[in-house]
Design an enzyme around this catalytic site. Structure first.
Site, mmCIF file in Angstrom:
data_model
loop_
_atom_site.group_PDB
_atom_site.id
_atom_site.type_symbol
_atom_site.label_atom_id
_atom_site.label_comp_id
_atom_site.label_asym_id
_atom_site.label_seq_id
_atom_site.Cartn_x
_atom_site.Cartn_y
_atom_site.Cartn_z
ATOM 1 N N ARG A 1 14.458 -12.284 -5.436
ATOM 2 C CA ARG A 1 15.871 -11.934 -5.650
ATOM 3 C C ARG A 1 16.172 -10.649 -4.903
ATOM 4 N NH1 ARG A 1 15.178 -10.905 -11.746
ATOM 5 N NH2 ARG A 1 13.226 -10.299 -10.793
ATOM 6 N N LEU B 1 21.041 -15.262 -18.845
ATOM 7 C CA LEU B 1 22.039 -15.577 -19.867
ATOM 8 C C LEU B 1 23.023 -14.414 -19.998
ATOM 9 C CD1 LEU B 1 19.906 -17.342 -22.657
ATOM 10 C CD2 LEU B 1 21.544 -18.404 -21.088
ATOM 11 N N THR C 1 20.226 -20.378 6.467
ATOM 12 C CA THR C 1 20.655 -21.778 6.318
ATOM 13 C C THR C 1 21.959 -21.766 5.507
ATOM 14 O OG1 THR C 1 19.191 -21.947 4.374
ATOM 15 C CG2 THR C 1 18.366 -22.856 6.442
ATOM 16 N N VAL D 1 15.123 -12.111 3.527
ATOM 17 C CA VAL D 1 13.846 -12.762 3.185
ATOM 18 C C VAL D 1 12.762 -12.448 4.212
ATOM 19 C CG1 VAL D 1 12.739 -15.040 3.154
ATOM 20 C CG2 VAL D 1 14.685 -14.579 1.705
ATOM 21 N N CYS E 1 22.570 -17.280 -2.048
ATOM 22 C CA CYS E 1 21.778 -18.484 -2.371
ATOM 23 C C CYS E 1 22.466 -19.460 -3.316
ATOM 24 C CB CYS E 1 20.427 -18.077 -2.943
ATOM 25 S SG CYS E 1 19.385 -17.273 -1.711
ATOM 26 N N LYS F 1 25.635 -21.604 -2.050
ATOM 27 C CA LYS F 1 25.369 -22.551 -0.955
ATOM 28 C C LYS F 1 24.295 -23.571 -1.336
ATOM 29 C CE LYS F 1 21.755 -20.225 1.739
ATOM 30 N NZ LYS F 1 20.631 -21.064 1.408
ATOM 31 N N LYS G 1 25.789 -8.431 -6.760
ATOM 32 C CA LYS G 1 24.949 -7.938 -7.857
ATOM 33 C C LYS G 1 24.567 -6.506 -7.502
ATOM 34 C CE LYS G 1 20.507 -9.099 -7.929
ATOM 35 N NZ LYS G 1 19.250 -9.874 -7.938
HETATM 36 P P1 NAD Z 1 19.768 -13.407 6.773
HETATM 37 O O1 NAD Z 1 21.029 -13.926 7.366
HETATM 38 O O2 NAD Z 1 19.751 -12.119 6.068
HETATM 39 O O3 NAD Z 1 18.655 -13.316 7.921
HETATM 40 C C1 NAD Z 1 18.443 -14.258 8.923
HETATM 41 C C2 NAD Z 1 17.948 -13.524 10.165
HETATM 42 O O4 NAD Z 1 17.510 -14.495 11.121
HETATM 43 C C3 NAD Z 1 19.021 -12.684 10.863
HETATM 44 O O5 NAD Z 1 18.547 -11.373 11.042
HETATM 45 C C4 NAD Z 1 19.226 -13.405 12.216
HETATM 46 O O6 NAD Z 1 19.548 -12.510 13.259
HETATM 47 C C5 NAD Z 1 17.875 -14.042 12.414
HETATM 48 N N1 NAD Z 1 17.843 -15.208 13.330
HETATM 49 C C6 NAD Z 1 18.648 -16.298 13.317
HETATM 50 N N2 NAD Z 1 18.264 -17.157 14.295
HETATM 51 C C7 NAD Z 1 17.193 -16.595 14.914
HETATM 52 C C8 NAD Z 1 16.346 -17.005 15.998
HETATM 53 N N3 NAD Z 1 16.516 -18.168 16.618
HETATM 54 N N4 NAD Z 1 15.365 -16.167 16.378
HETATM 55 C C9 NAD Z 1 15.175 -14.981 15.779
HETATM 56 N N5 NAD Z 1 15.941 -14.555 14.732
HETATM 57 C C10 NAD Z 1 16.931 -15.360 14.321
HETATM 58 O O7 NAD Z 1 19.234 -14.573 5.826
HETATM 59 P P2 NAD Z 1 18.373 -14.415 4.470
HETATM 60 O O8 NAD Z 1 19.240 -14.017 3.363
HETATM 61 O O9 NAD Z 1 17.143 -13.639 4.794
HETATM 62 O O10 NAD Z 1 17.984 -15.946 4.217
HETATM 63 C C11 NAD Z 1 17.053 -16.606 5.043
HETATM 64 C C12 NAD Z 1 16.659 -17.906 4.375
HETATM 65 O O11 NAD Z 1 15.947 -17.621 3.164
HETATM 66 C C13 NAD Z 1 17.832 -18.789 3.944
HETATM 67 O O12 NAD Z 1 17.460 -20.133 4.094
HETATM 68 C C14 NAD Z 1 18.015 -18.468 2.481
HETATM 69 O O13 NAD Z 1 18.586 -19.530 1.751
HETATM 70 C C15 NAD Z 1 16.579 -18.251 2.050
HETATM 71 N N6 NAD Z 1 16.440 -17.369 0.882
HETATM 72 C C16 NAD Z 1 17.175 -16.228 0.785
HETATM 73 C C17 NAD Z 1 17.006 -15.382 -0.311
HETATM 74 C C18 NAD Z 1 17.816 -14.109 -0.435
HETATM 75 O O14 NAD Z 1 17.726 -13.482 -1.491
HETATM 76 N N7 NAD Z 1 18.578 -13.709 0.558
HETATM 77 C C19 NAD Z 1 16.057 -15.702 -1.285
HETATM 78 C C20 NAD Z 1 15.314 -16.864 -1.137
HETATM 79 C C21 NAD Z 1 15.508 -17.695 -0.048
HETATM 80 C C1 UDX Z 2 18.740 -15.903 -6.372
HETATM 81 C C2 UDX Z 2 17.523 -16.461 -7.139
HETATM 82 O O1 UDX Z 2 17.413 -15.796 -8.397
HETATM 83 C C3 UDX Z 2 16.259 -16.279 -6.334
HETATM 84 O O2 UDX Z 2 15.158 -16.869 -7.015
HETATM 85 C C4 UDX Z 2 16.464 -16.955 -4.993
HETATM 86 O O3 UDX Z 2 15.306 -16.811 -4.222
HETATM 87 C C5 UDX Z 2 17.664 -16.375 -4.267
HETATM 88 O O4 UDX Z 2 18.824 -16.530 -5.107
HETATM 89 P P1 UDX Z 2 19.774 -13.509 -5.884
HETATM 90 O O5 UDX Z 2 20.940 -14.291 -5.388
HETATM 91 O O6 UDX Z 2 19.217 -12.439 -5.035
HETATM 92 O O7 UDX Z 2 18.561 -14.503 -6.225
HETATM 93 O O8 UDX Z 2 20.170 -12.816 -7.275
HETATM 94 P P2 UDX Z 2 20.205 -13.275 -8.798
HETATM 95 O O9 UDX Z 2 19.638 -12.185 -9.593
HETATM 96 O O10 UDX Z 2 19.641 -14.622 -9.005
HETATM 97 O O11 UDX Z 2 21.773 -13.329 -9.087
HETATM 98 C C6 UDX Z 2 22.611 -14.297 -8.485
HETATM 99 C C7 UDX Z 2 24.003 -14.203 -9.051
HETATM 100 O O12 UDX Z 2 24.028 -14.605 -10.418
HETATM 101 C C8 UDX Z 2 24.598 -12.787 -9.028
HETATM 102 O O13 UDX Z 2 25.959 -12.854 -8.686
HETATM 103 C C9 UDX Z 2 24.429 -12.304 -10.460
HETATM 104 O O14 UDX Z 2 25.364 -11.339 -10.847
HETATM 105 C C10 UDX Z 2 24.633 -13.605 -11.223
HETATM 106 N N1 UDX Z 2 23.987 -13.610 -12.536
HETATM 107 C C11 UDX Z 2 22.630 -13.579 -12.631
HETATM 108 C C12 UDX Z 2 24.763 -13.655 -13.694
HETATM 109 O O15 UDX Z 2 26.005 -13.682 -13.628
HETATM 110 N N2 UDX Z 2 24.138 -13.697 -14.901
HETATM 111 C C13 UDX Z 2 22.784 -13.685 -15.028
HETATM 112 O O16 UDX Z 2 22.291 -13.734 -16.172
HETATM 113 C C14 UDX Z 2 22.003 -13.619 -13.858
#
Ligand code: NAD
Ligand code: UDX
Length: 434
Positions: A154, A253, A86, A11, A263, A266, A324
């Site tokens: 996503r 769907l 988180t 993110v 995401c 958790k 995915k």
């Molecule tokens: P991630 O684990 O990929 O990245 C987190 C980064 O933060 C890591 O690079 C880590 O080294 C760094 N970090 C941790 N503590 C730190 C600190 N004190 N100072 C500097 N860097 C630090 O996590 P992510 O997947 O990017 O998710 C981040 C947040 O966004 C989560 O809360 C998640 O739920 C939310 N989110 C994720 C997605 C997604 O698709 N991955 C989408 C929407 C929201």
């Molecule tokens: C999700 C949310 O879509 C996004 O809005 C949020 O910010 C982060 O979490 P992501 O986890 O990256 O995004 O992928 P997503 O495309 O939502 O798929 C999540 C899981 O659901 C995957 O395992 C995917 O294969 C599954 N999925 C998704 C299905 O099985 N069927 C579907 O129709 C869609």
């Protein structure tokens, strides 16, 4: 506009790179030295289509900087984003906020003048207020404004999602912070993306509610697909028919082996805990979680059923292990449940994933890694598709069948047409198609 992004993960990195495309200056702070080395060499440490190019272009233009030095970045920022992980807390299923609060404690001494601090990480309702309280303790000299700005991108389509969002959501009760956030997202508002301002509690809860609802749609269609198999219906026809109803919508769907990723699992778990804590239990969402857990186990069983005479001594070729396609992320991937169950039953597993190997290798001990789909299927008894990478759709099934010893194909993503698979000589099992 000067931005400090704390966390250069899926993110933080995408958001940072996209903000620089708006012309803003972003300093992205991470405390992982290996990650920073890669970034400073102009390479993305994660696989996300288009991200390398965006990073390189904006680093060259001097708008995007990567560092471990939080101080100067926070001091000069108009907005500081918290984009750290988180994850699910071990033991109780709540969101683990230790990274968030560690970052708050680190940044507090460096704030200089009015600065908007905002959570981009997904955090339970009430967290932004708790961060504000913490900052007031640490820096009573400051006027603080902590916003909630949850992210909906996503993986795999993150850049498109960030730059063309259905909405941008900002939770704040500060007029001053609102003006800063409005200016920050003006480039998106000008393109027609709605920028919504709500209370912090609404923003925080809306993020969890959105993910829980999408997870519910997936568990719903997965259960409907089981019923389709029993009654002789085709889940794709059913999904398409109900999806045409605009009150339902045709997205999310697609039946499959259960949802995974960083995401949904958790966030569903954390929301259920929050709801119980506030004595407003979400019984539907608790069931969604249960259905999804059982789904992965049922998929392993389905593979076992496809093997004539059990799995002992059989070789299974697996295409795709990431949660995915178009990502290298293995967090909570269904493959992490399915493959060990197949190994326990005595099967040898050969795997190919276009991008997932680096992250998957330490998580899937004992599997044989291959470099291509055709190498994977060589002499296999059963072929299983777990992740629907596009390149699998283009496979010549006649060629695949000729490489294999057995004739079972278990397609957990409905990548292939049943008639094509049968014509190629496969005993074909898919999802929700009788
Ligand atoms: P991630 O684990 O990929 O990245 C987190 C980064 O933060 C890591 O690079 C880590 O080294 C760094 N970090 C941790 N503590 C730190 C600190 N004190 N100072 C500097 N860097 C630090 O996590 P992510 O997947 O990017 O998710 C981040 C947040 O966004 C989560 O809360 C998640 O739920 C939310 N989110 C994720 C997605 C997604 O698709 N991955 C989408 C929407 C929201
Ligand atoms: C999700 C949310 O879509 C996004 O809005 C949020 O910010 C982060 O979490 P992501 O986890 O990256 O995004 O992928 P997503 O495309 O939502 O798929 C999540 C899981 O659901 C995957 O395992 C995917 O294969 C599954 N999925 C998704 C299905 O099985 N069927 C579907 O129709 C869609």
């Amino acid at each position: 506009m000067k931005i400090c992004m704390i966390g250069a993960g899926y993110v933080g990195l995408v958001s940072a790179a996209c903000f620089t495309e708006f012309g803003w200056n972003v300093t992205c702070v991470d405390n992982d030295p290996k990650r920073l080395d890669e970034l400073n060499a102009g390479r993305s440490p994660i696989y996300e289509p288009g991200l390398d190019d965006l990073i390189q272009r904006n680093m060259k233009a001097g708008r995007l900087i990567f560092t471990s030095d939080l101080g100067p970045a926070v001091k000069s920022a108009d907005v500081v984003f918290l984009a750290v992980g988180t994850p699910m807390r071990r033991g109780d299923g709540y969101a683990d906020l230790s990274y968030v609060f560690a970052a708050v404690d680190e940044l507090a001494p460096h704030i200089d003048g009015f600065t908007v601090i905002t959570t981009k990480s997904t955090v339970p309702v009430g967290t932004s207020r708790q961060i504000e309280d913490r900052l007031k303790q640490l820096r009573p000299d400051l006027e603080t404004a902590v916003c909630s700005n949850p992210e909906f991108l996503r993986e795999g389509s993150a850049i498109q999602d960030f730059t063309h969002p259905d909405r941008v959501l900002v939770g704040t009760d500060s007029e001053k912070a609102r003006a800063v956030m409005e200016a920050l997202y003006r480039p998106l508002a000008l393109r027609g993306s709605p920028v919504m301002f709500v209370s912090r509690e609404s923003a925080e809860l809306a993020k969890y509610a959105a993910n829980a609802f999408l997870a519910l749609k997936i568990s719903f269609i997965n259960e409907i697909s089981d019923l389709c198999e029993q009654v002789g219906a085709d889940v794709q026809e059913v999904a398409s028919a109900i999806g045409k109803d605009r009150r339902i919508g045709d997205k999310f769907l697609h039946p499959g082996p259960g949802y995974g990723g960083s995401c949904f699992p958790k966030d569903v778990s954390a929301l259920v805990r929050t709801a119980r804590e506030y004595k407003a239990p979400l019984s539907i969402i608790e069931q969604v979680d249960r259905v999804n857990h059982e789904r992965k186990i049922a998929m392993a069983k389905r593979v076992e059923e496809a093997a004539t005479g059990g799995l002992r001594g059989k070789t299974i070729a697996v295409l795709g292990v990431t949660f995915k396609p178009n990502t290298d992320d293995m967090r909570d991937a269904p493959s992490l449940v399915i493959l060990p169950l197949l190994q326990e039953r005595g099967a040898t597993i050969r795997v190919f994933d276009p991008q997932g190997r680096k992250q998957a290798e330490p998580l899937l001990p004992g599997v044989v890694w291959c470099e291509s789909s055709l190498e994977t299927v060589k002499d296999a008894d059963i072929l299983v598709v777990i992740t629907e990478w596009n390149e699998f759709r283009a496979l010549d099934l006649n060629l695949v069948r000729a490489q294999m010893r057995g004739d079972a194909l278990v397609d957990l993503r409905n990548v292939f047409q049943p008639a094509t698979a049968r014509e190629a000589g496969f005993r074909y099992a898919s999802i929700g198609r009788a």
